[in-house]
Design a protein around this motif. Structure first.
Motif, mmCIF file in Angstrom:
data_model
loop_
_atom_site.group_PDB
_atom_site.id
_atom_site.type_symbol
_atom_site.label_atom_id
_atom_site.label_comp_id
_atom_site.label_asym_id
_atom_site.label_seq_id
_atom_site.Cartn_x
_atom_site.Cartn_y
_atom_site.Cartn_z
ATOM 1 N N LYS A 100 -3.087 1.855 -3.961
ATOM 2 C CA LYS A 100 -3.409 3.030 -3.148
ATOM 3 C C LYS A 100 -4.728 2.728 -2.463
ATOM 4 O O LYS A 100 -5.787 2.761 -3.076
ATOM 5 N N LEU A 101 -4.632 2.414 -1.175
ATOM 6 C CA LEU A 101 -5.791 1.941 -0.428
ATOM 7 C C LEU A 101 -5.911 2.736 0.856
ATOM 8 O O LEU A 101 -5.116 2.578 1.778
ATOM 9 N N ILE A 158 -9.309 -5.412 -2.744
ATOM 10 C CA ILE A 158 -8.717 -4.217 -3.360
ATOM 11 C C ILE A 158 -9.277 -4.085 -4.772
ATOM 12 O O ILE A 158 -8.962 -4.905 -5.637
ATOM 13 N N HIS A 181 -7.729 0.635 -7.846
ATOM 14 C CA HIS A 181 -6.792 1.107 -6.830
ATOM 15 C C HIS A 181 -5.381 0.577 -7.043
ATOM 16 O O HIS A 181 -4.479 0.910 -6.274
ATOM 17 N N ASN A 190 0.852 -1.182 0.000
ATOM 18 C CA ASN A 190 0.000 0.000 0.000
ATOM 19 C C ASN A 190 0.895 1.242 0.000
ATOM 20 O O ASN A 190 1.666 1.452 0.938
#
Length: 99
Positions: free
Chosen positions: A74-75, A58, A62, A13
């Motif tokens: 990108k979480l 996810i 993302h 992440n």
């Protein structure tokens, strides 16, 4: 790329730099012919035996970059694994083979 190659990559992440784990499953939209999301087992489990049993979902949108060794995502927040209804047209790859 083979799905087995995809599943060996670490998922990182970029928001906090945390390693989320490796991909265990995919959610597919067969109507659209695309991957909807990737599934990463929750890190709180110990060898898949103990813990809450929830996975991190996810969404494909993302995923920032797929590299040789890692998948950067990108979480901001994680959502637990959800059961899907076959009528939605979203199917899971490899889910039946997991314990």
């Amino acid at each position: 790329m083979k799905i087995s190659d995809f599943q060996t990559k670490d998922v990182i992440n970029i928001v906090d730099g945390k390693k989320l784990g490796q991909i265990s499953d995919l959610e597919l939209d067969l109507r659209q012919g695309r991957i909807e999301s990737i599934v990463v087992p929750n890190q709180s489990r110990f060898f898949g035996l103990f813990g809450s049993g929830t996975d991190v979902i996810i969404p494909w949108k993302h995923i920032v970059k797929i590299g040789a060794d890692v998948v950067l995502v990108k979480l901001e927040d994680a959502r637990p694994y959800r059961q899907t209804d076959d009528s939605e047209g979203v199917y899971e790859f490899n889910r039946q083979f997991r314990n």
